[in-house]
Design an enzyme around this catalytic site. Sequence first.
Site, PDB file in Angstrom:
ATOM      1  N   CYS A 268      41.825  37.377  45.879  1.00  0.00           N
ATOM      2  CA  CYS A 268      41.251  37.456  44.529  1.00  0.00           C
ATOM      3  C   CYS A 268      41.376  38.875  43.945  1.00  0.00           C
ATOM      4  CB  CYS A 268      39.815  36.945  44.533  1.00  0.00           C
ATOM      5  SG  CYS A 268      39.220  36.495  42.891  1.00  0.00           S
ATOM      6  N   MET A 269      40.283  39.631  43.842  1.00  0.00           N
ATOM      7  CA  MET A 269      40.401  41.015  43.388  1.00  0.00           C
ATOM      8  C   MET A 269      41.319  41.793  44.323  1.00  0.00           C
ATOM      9  SD  MET A 269      39.728  43.643  41.443  1.00  0.00           S
ATOM     10  CE  MET A 269      38.306  43.365  40.383  1.00  0.00           C
ATOM     11  N   ASN A 308      38.187  31.953  41.007  1.00  0.00           N
ATOM     12  CA  ASN A 308      37.124  32.600  40.248  1.00  0.00           C
ATOM     13  C   ASN A 308      37.572  33.986  39.843  1.00  0.00           C
ATOM     14  OD1 ASN A 308      34.800  33.796  39.271  1.00  0.00           O
ATOM     15  ND2 ASN A 308      33.934  34.144  41.294  1.00  0.00           N
ATOM     16  N   HIS A 355      40.818  31.387  46.658  1.00  0.00           N
ATOM     17  CA  HIS A 355      39.891  31.652  47.761  1.00  0.00           C
ATOM     18  C   HIS A 355      40.165  30.736  48.949  1.00  0.00           C
ATOM     19  CE1 HIS A 355      37.091  34.446  45.721  1.00  0.00           C
ATOM     20  NE2 HIS A 355      37.522  33.828  44.638  1.00  0.00           N
ATOM     21  N   GLU A 357      38.812  30.940  51.700  1.00  0.00           N
ATOM     22  CA  GLU A 357      37.536  30.782  52.415  1.00  0.00           C
ATOM     23  C   GLU A 357      36.569  29.890  51.649  1.00  0.00           C
ATOM     24  OE1 GLU A 357      36.246  33.262  49.190  1.00  0.00           O
ATOM     25  OE2 GLU A 357      38.095  33.216  50.332  1.00  0.00           O
TER      26      GLU A 357
END
Length: 382
Positions: A268-269, A308, A355, A357
Site C-alpha cells: 500500500c503506502m 484502501n 493488502h 494481509e
Amino acid sequence: MSNSLYPVVLYLEDGTLYRGLSFFKILPSFGEVVFNTGMTGYQEIISDPSYSGQMVVFTYPEIGNTGLNHEDNESNFIHIKALIAKNISLVSSSWRSQFSLKDYIIQKQIPHIFGIDTRSLTKHLRSFGVKSGTLCDANNKISIHSLNSQLVNNIDLVRKVTIRTTYSINSDICKNFDKLNFIDCVSKKYRVLLVDLGLKFNIVRKLLSLGCSICIVPATCSYQFILQYNPDGIVLSNGPGNPYLVDYCVDTVKKLIKFSNIPIFGICMGHQILNMAIGISTFKLKFGHRGLNHPSGLNKYAEITSQNHGFAVNKLGFVNQDLLELFSVKYLNLNDFTISSTFHKKLPVFSVQYHPEASPGPHDSEYLFEVFIKLIDFICDK
C-alpha cells in the site's frame, strides 16, 4: 445510558450538506470524506491507521450487526475522524461479539452521523471527487469557506501515526495467533525489519505465522539505523496520506535499493514509497480505492483484493525505457487500470498497492508473504 438522539450536520467543502443523527452531542470534527464499499470490516476500518485524517462513509446500508470484539482491531487506537452510516444496528449477533457498535461509539466518543442517504453521498463523491468536510452539532454555524481541501493533503500523517521507539516481536509468539494454511516453506527463522508507515496488526500476524522474528522501526529511521539490525528482509507497511510528504522514507529506501541486496516488500503506502524510490511518481485518485473486492491482475488472470488508498503509482513513469528494463508492472487494478503491483527484474524488490494481509477480506493474495520468505531464502543461500 441515555437513549437520546442529537441532530448533526455533515458539511462538504462544496456547500453540500447532509442532516442526520448522533448518539451524543458531538464537537466539530474535520477530515477528508471518503467511502468504503466493504460489506463488513467496520471494526478493522475504525482502527486502521491508513484512515487517519479521514471521515469514512460506509456504503453498506447497515453496520454494527455483528458487534465488535477485542481481537479484530488493526491498531491500538481509533484513527478515523468520523463514522458516516445510513443505519447503525442497535443489536449485534455473533458468537465473537463482545460489545455493540453503539456502545463502542459512545464509550470512545467517536464522531459520527447516521440516518443520512449514504448512497447519495457516495454518488456525489464519485462524481466530484473526495471532499473535505466538517461534522458538527446542527446548532453550530460553519462557514463553508473555512473548509480547505488542501489541508488534509498537506499533513504528514505517516509521521503522526508511526511508532516512536523500536520494538521486537519473537516468532514464538505466533502460537497466540491463528495459524495460516501455508505450506511449510521456511526451514529457518529470518529477521524481518518492518518499517511502520501506519502498520496494521495483521501484517505482523502473517509474518509471525511464517516463523519470522520481527523488528518494528519508525518510518523516520535512517539507512544506517536499519543496517545496524542486519535484517534478512524488509517490509514497508501500509499507511495514510500523501506519499510525497514522506520523502525522508523515500530517501532511506532509495539507499537500501542502491547499496544493499536486502529483499524489500512494499504494501500500500509501502508500494508507493518503493516506486518513488525507484524514480516513479504518484498521483491522487479522484475518489480512491477502498473496499474488499477490487480485481487486480493481468492477461486474463485476476485476484480479488482488499484496497484502501487515495494515491496511486503513475503509469507515465513506465514510459521511460531505462526504467522498464529494470522495473516492471506486474498487475493492474482491473476496475480503472491503475498500477496494482510492480517488481524489480534484477533486485529482490517488489510491492503491491493492495493488502495481502486483508482482514477481513479476500485471501487470494496472502501467498505474497510466502513469496517474500522464499525470496529471502534465495538471497541468503547465494
